[in-house]
Design a protein around this motif. Sequence first.
Motif, PDB file in Angstrom:
ATOM      1  N   THR A  28      76.501  -5.388  -1.256  1.00 41.52           N
ATOM      2  CA  THR A  28      76.622  -6.810  -1.586  1.00 41.52           C
ATOM      3  C   THR A  28      78.011  -7.110  -2.134  1.00 41.52           C
ATOM      4  OG1 THR A  28      74.247  -6.889  -2.098  1.00 41.52           O
ATOM      5  CG2 THR A  28      75.622  -8.687  -2.927  1.00 41.52           C
ATOM      6  N   VAL A  38      68.172  -0.172  -5.254  1.00 39.14           N
ATOM      7  CA  VAL A  38      68.787  -1.394  -5.782  1.00 39.14           C
ATOM      8  C   VAL A  38      70.292  -1.208  -5.930  1.00 39.14           C
ATOM      9  CG1 VAL A  38      68.914  -2.898  -7.795  1.00 39.14           C
ATOM     10  CG2 VAL A  38      66.685  -2.150  -6.945  1.00 39.14           C
ATOM     11  N   ILE A  39      70.715  -0.077  -6.472  1.00 40.54           N
ATOM     12  CA  ILE A  39      72.143   0.186  -6.651  1.00 40.54           C
ATOM     13  C   ILE A  39      72.845   0.273  -5.297  1.00 40.54           C
ATOM     14  CG2 ILE A  39      73.813   1.858  -7.535  1.00 40.54           C
ATOM     15  CD1 ILE A  39      71.741   2.615  -9.656  1.00 40.54           C
ATOM     16  N   THR A  48      72.019  -1.189  -2.498  1.00 45.79           N
ATOM     17  CA  THR A  48      72.142  -2.545  -1.952  1.00 45.79           C
ATOM     18  C   THR A  48      73.207  -3.341  -2.695  1.00 45.79           C
ATOM     19  OG1 THR A  48      69.792  -2.484  -1.373  1.00 45.79           O
ATOM     20  CG2 THR A  48      70.852  -4.641  -1.409  1.00 45.79           C
ATOM     21  N   ALA A  49      73.296  -3.168  -4.006  1.00 42.02           N
ATOM     22  CA  ALA A  49      74.295  -3.881  -4.793  1.00 42.02           C
ATOM     23  C   ALA A  49      75.712  -3.520  -4.359  1.00 42.02           C
ATOM     24  CB  ALA A  49      74.105  -3.577  -6.276  1.00 42.02           C
TER      25      ALA A  49
END
Length: 431
Positions: A73, A66-67, A69-70
Amino acid sequence: MCYYASRDLVPLYALYALLFADHGLSVAQISSLFVAWSVTTFLLEIPSGAWADTVDRRLLLVLSAVIHTAGFTLWTVWPSYAGFLLGFVLWGLASATMSGTFEAYLWDGVARARTPDHRRLSRFTTVLGRCRAASTIVVVVAMLVAAPLVDLGGYALAGWVTVGAGLLHVGIGLALPRVDRAGTEPPDDEPEPVPDAEHEPTSTPAPAPAPTPAPAPTYRRMLRAGLLEATRVPAVRRIVLVTSVLWGLQIYDEYFPLVARDLGAAASTVPLLVALATAGEAVGSALAGRAERLPARGLAAILAGAAVLLTVGAAVGGVLGVWPAFVLVATGYSGLACAVVVYEARLQQAVRGPARATVTSVTGVGGEVVAVLGYGYFLVGSAWATTAALVAGLGVPLLAVALGARPGDRPKAPEAGETPEAPETPEAPVR
């Protein structure tokens, strides 16, 4: 393997230097981003390893995805120095969170398969090698699709495809099975006490005292245990040192394009030569499972051969020709990649304490230190020598590891029923 490989499905890998420059960043600003990236990974490597020894490692792998991908982003929605800087910080955090965690998680999964110890190491080495090989192939695929993505929709399209691949990576992480720590099985139920025939009890016997539970895996305890095992257990310490050097020396690949240019390759040929070296890395990683069976001298010979081939290919490439030179380079780099995987596997077998991810993270920190020293070597040496000559000189420390550090030693398997802990600091004597 899908989780590990999907991490590198990032088309922006081939573009981010251009992305930064085209958004107005200077060379100094871009360099500061790389520094922030390295410092973040360095500072968080060991703390994140201790965290992975405290919580469910599967959940930590999902959080890392998740981190990761963030961070990309942020690059896509906020293409500025501040956005790129924060994205690199998140990338460093994600890398530190995954590094020791993944290998410890994978080892626990193999250990839970109840295979004999001698087969467990071979199986772990094979799976880890396949993960590395798949990851390398995915990197090449991501770089190949980067150019058409930019042609179709610019950096924005490449960024959103990267974000989509990151979400896929998160989904694969969520599908990972939960794996308990190796060696932490609850004790078998004890048999019921048999009454004495001559002395029949007149009342209900008192229940047997419950076994004392093991200390809870607190963050502080895991951090301390991992650091102590990595620094005070001779077998583990030696493997950590050698693995750190080998890992750090993999900075070779950062300079392959410049080596190709020094050897006279045309600009259009450079990507093909780099792809050849990358293919060598993938092959070496995939063959690690077989190389693990070699005796100490065999693994030392692989490292020595890798050092010689890399040095010769870079040093005399102008005489041999660029393609024969890079065949030597690719073969040598294949041997180095193979040895790295084998030695990472032997580190996992050598660990006896509860802080497996922390010990692995110490190796990551050591590798970062070696890599920074290597970058400094190129920074200073570039004033006097070509990149090809400097790459040839990098074979000296690699050859030293092969000849002087007993790199092929296999850690001893634990005795049946042995579950030793990491060394503890001696407490003060009671007066």
